[in-house]
Design an enzyme around this catalytic site. Structure first.
Site, PDB file in Angstrom:
ATOM      1  N   HIS A 176      -0.435  -1.503  -9.240  1.00 52.74           N
ATOM      2  CA  HIS A 176       0.015  -0.114  -9.415  1.00 52.74           C
ATOM      3  C   HIS A 176      -0.695   0.527 -10.608  1.00 52.74           C
ATOM      4  O   HIS A 176      -1.071   1.705 -10.556  1.00 52.74           O
ATOM      5  CB  HIS A 176       1.525  -0.073  -9.615  1.00 52.74           C
ATOM      6  CG  HIS A 176       2.307  -0.524  -8.416  1.00 52.74           C
ATOM      7  ND1 HIS A 176       2.129   0.030  -7.165  1.00 52.74           N
ATOM      8  CD2 HIS A 176       3.278  -1.476  -8.274  1.00 52.74           C
ATOM      9  CE1 HIS A 176       2.949  -0.560  -6.310  1.00 52.74           C
ATOM     10  NE2 HIS A 176       3.648  -1.474  -6.959  1.00 52.74           N
ATOM     11  N   ARG A 219      12.951  -1.227  -3.124  1.00 51.12           N
ATOM     12  CA  ARG A 219      12.124  -2.330  -3.602  1.00 51.12           C
ATOM     13  C   ARG A 219      12.848  -3.089  -4.725  1.00 51.12           C
ATOM     14  O   ARG A 219      13.830  -2.594  -5.276  1.00 51.12           O
ATOM     15  CB  ARG A 219      10.777  -1.795  -4.104  1.00 51.12           C
ATOM     16  CG  ARG A 219       9.885  -1.280  -2.976  1.00 51.12           C
ATOM     17  CD  ARG A 219       8.484  -0.994  -3.463  1.00 51.12           C
ATOM     18  NE  ARG A 219       7.617  -0.621  -2.360  1.00 51.12           N
ATOM     19  CZ  ARG A 219       6.304  -0.473  -2.453  1.00 51.12           C
ATOM     20  NH1 ARG A 219       5.698  -0.652  -3.626  1.00 51.12           N
ATOM     21  NH2 ARG A 219       5.581  -0.144  -1.406  1.00 51.12           N
ATOM     22  N   ASP A 254      -1.889   3.568  -0.262  1.00 52.20           N
ATOM     23  CA  ASP A 254      -1.344   2.271   0.128  1.00 52.20           C
ATOM     24  C   ASP A 254      -2.297   1.144  -0.269  1.00 52.20           C
ATOM     25  O   ASP A 254      -3.520   1.307  -0.214  1.00 52.20           O
ATOM     26  CB  ASP A 254      -1.117   2.259   1.644  1.00 52.20           C
ATOM     27  CG  ASP A 254      -0.222   1.120   2.080  1.00 52.20           C
ATOM     28  OD1 ASP A 254       0.462   0.525   1.223  1.00 52.20           O
ATOM     29  OD2 ASP A 254      -0.212   0.818   3.284  1.00 52.20           O
ATOM     30  N   TRP A 291      12.953   3.181  -3.269  1.00 52.50           N
ATOM     31  CA  TRP A 291      14.079   2.806  -4.122  1.00 52.50           C
ATOM     32  C   TRP A 291      14.663   1.454  -3.713  1.00 52.50           C
ATOM     33  O   TRP A 291      15.353   0.802  -4.505  1.00 52.50           O
ATOM     34  CB  TRP A 291      15.186   3.864  -4.063  1.00 52.50           C
ATOM     35  CG  TRP A 291      14.851   5.166  -4.712  1.00 52.50           C
ATOM     36  CD1 TRP A 291      14.686   6.380  -4.103  1.00 52.50           C
ATOM     37  CD2 TRP A 291      14.653   5.418  -6.113  1.00 52.50           C
ATOM     38  NE1 TRP A 291      14.390   7.355  -5.016  1.00 52.50           N
ATOM     39  CE2 TRP A 291      14.365   6.803  -6.266  1.00 52.50           C
ATOM     40  CE3 TRP A 291      14.691   4.617  -7.253  1.00 52.50           C
ATOM     41  CZ2 TRP A 291      14.114   7.383  -7.504  1.00 52.50           C
ATOM     42  CZ3 TRP A 291      14.452   5.193  -8.496  1.00 52.50           C
ATOM     43  CH2 TRP A 291      14.164   6.556  -8.615  1.00 52.50           C
ATOM     44  N   ARG A 299       2.126  -7.652  -8.874  1.00 58.86           N
ATOM     45  CA  ARG A 299       2.053  -6.366  -8.182  1.00 58.86           C
ATOM     46  C   ARG A 299       1.916  -5.181  -9.141  1.00 58.86           C
ATOM     47  O   ARG A 299       1.217  -4.203  -8.856  1.00 58.86           O
ATOM     48  CB  ARG A 299       3.290  -6.169  -7.298  1.00 58.86           C
ATOM     49  CG  ARG A 299       3.307  -7.044  -6.050  1.00 58.86           C
ATOM     50  CD  ARG A 299       4.601  -6.838  -5.256  1.00 58.86           C
ATOM     51  NE  ARG A 299       4.734  -5.454  -4.818  1.00 58.86           N
ATOM     52  CZ  ARG A 299       4.207  -4.972  -3.679  1.00 58.86           C
ATOM     53  NH1 ARG A 299       3.478  -5.760  -2.897  1.00 58.86           N
ATOM     54  NH2 ARG A 299       4.396  -3.720  -3.336  1.00 58.86           N
ATOM     55  N   LEU A 346      -7.072  23.498  -8.938  1.00 61.74           N
ATOM     56  CA  LEU A 346      -6.424  22.583  -7.999  1.00 61.74           C
ATOM     57  C   LEU A 346      -4.927  22.497  -8.279  1.00 61.74           C
ATOM     58  O   LEU A 346      -4.501  22.379  -9.433  1.00 61.74           O
ATOM     59  CB  LEU A 346      -7.045  21.188  -8.141  1.00 61.74           C
ATOM     60  CG  LEU A 346      -6.361  20.050  -7.384  1.00 61.74           C
ATOM     61  CD1 LEU A 346      -6.613  20.172  -5.891  1.00 61.74           C
ATOM     62  CD2 LEU A 346      -6.847  18.696  -7.904  1.00 61.74           C
ATOM     63  N   SER A 376       4.607   6.958   7.948  1.00 64.52           N
ATOM     64  CA  SER A 376       5.592   6.493   6.963  1.00 64.52           C
ATOM     65  C   SER A 376       6.439   7.617   6.377  1.00 64.52           C
ATOM     66  O   SER A 376       6.607   7.717   5.161  1.00 64.52           O
ATOM     67  CB  SER A 376       4.894   5.705   5.841  1.00 64.52           C
ATOM     68  OG  SER A 376       4.305   4.530   6.357  1.00 64.52           O
ATOM     69  N   SER A 426       8.285   7.035  -2.435  1.00 62.08           N
ATOM     70  CA  SER A 426       9.128   7.514  -1.338  1.00 62.08           C
ATOM     71  C   SER A 426      10.602   7.209  -1.600  1.00 62.08           C
ATOM     72  O   SER A 426      10.933   6.381  -2.451  1.00 62.08           O
ATOM     73  CB  SER A 426       8.698   6.859  -0.022  1.00 62.08           C
ATOM     74  OG  SER A 426       9.109   5.499   0.014  1.00 62.08           O
TER      75      SER A 426
END
Length: 253
Positions: free
Chosen positions: A42, A76, A25, A74, A38, A136, A201, A70
């Site tokens: 990202h 946004r 976040d 969608w 923005r 991993l 969330s 998440s």
């Protein structure tokens, strides 16, 4: 030896988390603080994913689960969603050679069919290309939410009952967990959320029943290797009782 290496050296290798989950976040707020749009936040966040994945691999963590997109995301603005979808495809394509060098296996969690075709193809390609890797496991939660996942599992089990494959009484916690997208994985030992918010969330609600939660005000693009190690040190200083008393835990140890 620098401060980071000193902290890594201080870790108790016998008490490392096997599975770390993260809520990444703060990308948008980071961009706003820098005077950027923005999308630049990202893009910067992709570099943090790179560092976190490498450090997790170097520390011997077996599973790293990242909340990348998440089902609620969608909703946004369409331009931001399109940028995120592009970045997901671009990032996985760019990172694939190093993931292979580091023996990292990609696993996808969520309603992946909702992802647009181009990034979806790149995700599937990376998943298949790393299927042989034994280090991993990097779980990417895309078009994912815990309520979606739990509903999906309930539908699968309901169909099995209707088809006569199982009885209602056969459904227990293990069977339910075996029908979640995380089937076959241990639950997260540690959940880290950056960005200062202290909520889950809609993320891995079933799986984090006994996870240790670590919240930091650091925005995701600024989340450093040292901050990650600090979270693990904090984890190692906690007593995990799973409903038992401290005396019982100490006696078992």
């Amino acid at each position: 030896m620098d401060q980071l290496q000193e902290k890594i050296s201080s870790l108790d290798k016998s008490r490392m988390p096997v599975h770390v989950a993260m809520i990444m976040d703060g990308n948008g707020r980071w961009a706003k603080k820098q005077g950027f749009v923005r999308s630049e936040g990202h893009a910067e966040g992709v570099s943090t994913v790179h560092r976190v994945t490498k450090l997790s691999s170097d520390l011997g963590i077996k599973y790293l689960t990242l909340y990348a997109f998440s089902t609620e995301n969608w909703n946004r603005p369409s331009e931001e969603v399109a940028t995120l979808m592009y970045l997901i495809g671009w990032a996985i394509e760019r990172e694939l050679p190093e993931l292979l060098r580091n023996n990292v296996r990609i696993h996808l969690l969520g309603d992946i069919e909702r992802i647009p075709e181009e990034p979806r193809k790149k995700l599937f390609f990376a998943r298949d290309a790393t299927a042989h890797c034994t280090g991993l496991q990097l779980n990417m939660c895309l078009s994912y939410s815990s309520r979606w996942e739990i509903t999906y599992a309930a539908r699968k089990l309901a169909k099995m009952v209707v088809n006569g494959e199982i009885s209602v009484d056969a459904i227990d916690e293990k069977m339910f967990a075996d029908n979640l997208t995380t089937a076959g994985m241990p639950d997260p030992d540690l959940l880290i959320r950056t960005g200062g918010e202290e909520r889950i969330s809609n993320y891995l609600l079933w799986q984090i029943a006994y996870s240790e939660l670590y919240f930091t005000p650091v925005l995701w693009p600024d989340f450093s290797d040292e901050e990650y190690v600090d979270a693990i040190i904090d984890f190692q200083n906690r007593e995990r009782r799973y409903g038992k008393t401290s005396e019982q835990v100490q006696n078992n140890e």
